[in-house]
Motif scaffolding. Structure first.
Motif, short mmCIF file in Angstrom:
data_model
loop_
_atom_site.label_atom_id
_atom_site.label_comp_id
_atom_site.label_asym_id
_atom_site.label_seq_id
_atom_site.Cartn_x
_atom_site.Cartn_y
_atom_site.Cartn_z
N THR A 223 12.39 -1.80 -6.92
CA THR A 223 12.95 -0.52 -6.49
C THR A 223 13.09 0.50 -7.62
O THR A 223 13.46 1.65 -7.36
CB THR A 223 14.34 -0.75 -5.85
OG1 THR A 223 15.20 -1.40 -6.81
CG2 THR A 223 14.22 -1.62 -4.61
N THR A 224 12.80 0.11 -8.86
CA THR A 224 12.92 1.05 -9.97
C THR A 224 11.69 1.95 -10.11
O THR A 224 11.71 2.93 -10.84
CB THR A 224 13.17 0.33 -11.30
OG1 THR A 224 12.02 -0.46 -11.64
CG2 THR A 224 14.39 -0.58 -11.21
N ILE A 225 10.59 1.61 -9.42
CA ILE A 225 9.39 2.44 -9.47
C ILE A 225 9.66 3.73 -8.70
O ILE A 225 10.12 3.71 -7.56
CB ILE A 225 8.18 1.71 -8.85
CG1 ILE A 225 7.93 0.39 -9.59
CG2 ILE A 225 6.93 2.58 -8.89
CD1 ILE A 225 6.83 -0.45 -8.99
N ASN A 226 9.35 4.89 -9.31
CA ASN A 226 9.64 6.17 -8.65
C ASN A 226 8.64 6.45 -7.53
O ASN A 226 7.65 5.74 -7.36
CB ASN A 226 9.68 7.31 -9.67
CG ASN A 226 8.36 7.51 -10.40
OD1 ASN A 226 7.28 7.14 -9.90
ND2 ASN A 226 8.42 8.09 -11.60
N ASP A 227 8.91 7.50 -6.79
CA ASP A 227 8.09 7.82 -5.62
C ASP A 227 6.63 8.09 -6.01
O ASP A 227 5.71 7.69 -5.29
CB ASP A 227 8.66 9.05 -4.90
CG ASP A 227 10.00 8.75 -4.25
OD1 ASP A 227 10.28 7.54 -4.02
OD2 ASP A 227 10.76 9.69 -3.98
N GLU A 228 6.42 8.76 -7.11
CA GLU A 228 5.05 9.05 -7.55
C GLU A 228 4.30 7.77 -7.87
O GLU A 228 3.14 7.59 -7.49
CB GLU A 228 5.07 9.96 -8.77
CG GLU A 228 3.67 10.34 -9.25
CD GLU A 228 3.71 11.26 -10.46
OE1 GLU A 228 2.63 11.56 -11.01
OE2 GLU A 228 4.82 11.67 -10.86
N GLY A 229 4.98 6.87 -8.58
CA GLY A 229 4.35 5.60 -8.91
C GLY A 229 4.02 4.78 -7.68
O GLY A 229 2.95 4.16 -7.60
N ARG A 230 4.91 4.80 -6.71
CA ARG A 230 4.68 4.04 -5.49
C ARG A 230 3.51 4.63 -4.69
O ARG A 230 2.72 3.91 -4.08
CB ARG A 230 5.96 4.03 -4.63
CG ARG A 230 7.13 3.33 -5.30
CD ARG A 230 8.38 3.36 -4.42
NE ARG A 230 8.19 2.53 -3.23
CZ ARG A 230 8.36 1.22 -3.21
NH1 ARG A 230 8.70 0.59 -4.33
NH2 ARG A 230 8.19 0.54 -2.11
N ALA A 231 3.40 5.95 -4.73
CA ALA A 231 2.29 6.60 -4.03
C ALA A 231 0.96 6.26 -4.67
O ALA A 231 -0.03 5.99 -3.97
CB ALA A 231 2.52 8.11 -4.00
N VAL A 232 0.92 6.26 -5.99
CA VAL A 232 -0.32 5.97 -6.71
C VAL A 232 -0.74 4.52 -6.48
O VAL A 232 -1.90 4.20 -6.29
CB VAL A 232 -0.17 6.26 -8.22
CG1 VAL A 232 -1.39 5.76 -8.98
CG2 VAL A 232 0.04 7.74 -8.44
N LEU A 233 0.26 3.62 -6.49
CA LEU A 233 -0.02 2.21 -6.26
C LEU A 233 -0.45 1.94 -4.82
O LEU A 233 -1.18 0.99 -4.54
CB LEU A 233 1.21 1.36 -6.59
CG LEU A 233 1.50 1.12 -8.07
CD1 LEU A 233 2.88 0.48 -8.23
CD2 LEU A 233 0.44 0.23 -8.71
#
Length: 236
Positions: A223-233
């Motif tokens: 849950t520490t991954i930000n929204d941008e990181g989650r979108a890229v992943l």
């Protein structure tokens, strides 16, 4: 070699087991092997009793065979402890040479022990090094340039990699449990098989990351991954 012998009779079952030799971490595979043998004692029996006995013997062998395979699996090795901290005075400098034997499979003549070493803002001496199967727990790499590094099967639990550039690095099967990876850059980085349980991944950059579908599902639970990181992943 550990041997499991199972002589069976109609009156009961006897079992002898010698425990497999245990290896110290980080050897990834147990070297011990098992041999299972089942035999019945001679005796006069009726056809029906003999058939019933053979079925019992087959079931017992099957259960114990499964036990033997499980006992030899890496899951049992999870309770093994790390080796003692190296007392070599120049052990931290060995990261600048790397493990020329280990390469991607994490095989080595002697582990590189970098625990508690401080490489903060190291910009030149770690680039492109092979640190396969290195012991890196509780070390500090904040701000370091670790582009093109090979860290296959490294143990980096609790280490700090804040702002580290891992571009083009091979980080497969690395244990990053509880590591601090805030702001780390994973650009064109291999992350297959690595674990990030309770790791801090705030503001980490994921770009063209190479990771398997199952591993992606696991890292997306962080849950520490930000929204941008989650979108890229591609986290859902």
């Amino acid at each position: 070699m550990a041997t499991l012998s199972i002589p069976l009779s109609r009156n009961g079952l006897s079992l002898r087991n010698s425990s497999p030799k245990r290896h110290a971490f980080p050897i990834p595979e147990l070297r011990s092997s098992f041999r299972i043998s089942c035999s019945a004692r001679d005796g006069s029996e009726s056809k029906g009793s003999l058939l019933q006995f053979k079925e019992l013997r087959g079931a017992a062998c099957g259960v114990l065979a499964v036990w033997a395979v499980t006992a030899a699996s890496p899951v049992i090795a999870a309770n093994q402890r790390l080796p003692p901290l190296s007392t070599e005075p120049n052990r931290c400098e060995k990261a600048f040479v790397g493990n020329t034997i280990g390469q991607a499979n994490g095989v080595y003549d002697k582990p590189i022990d970098l625990r508690f070493c401080d490489y903060t803002n190291e910009k030149s001496n770690l680039k492109g090094k092979s640190l396969a199967a290195a012991l890196m727990s509780d070390a500090k790499f904040d701000g370091a340039d670790m582009t093109d590094v090979v860290m296959s099967k490294a143990y980096a639990a609790g280490a700090s990699f804040k702002g580290v550039d891992f571009s083009n690095a091979v980080l497969d099967r690395v244990n990053f449990e509880k590591a601090n990876l805030q702001g780390a850059v994973f650009r064109n980085t291999v992350l297959s098989g690595s674990t990030f349980n309770e790791a801090q991944l705030e503001d980490a950059v994921f770009e063209d990351t190479i990771i398997g579908y199952i591993d992606l599902q696991k890292i997306c639970r962080n849950t520490t991954i930000n929204d941008e990181g989650r979108a890229v992943l591609g986290c859902r």
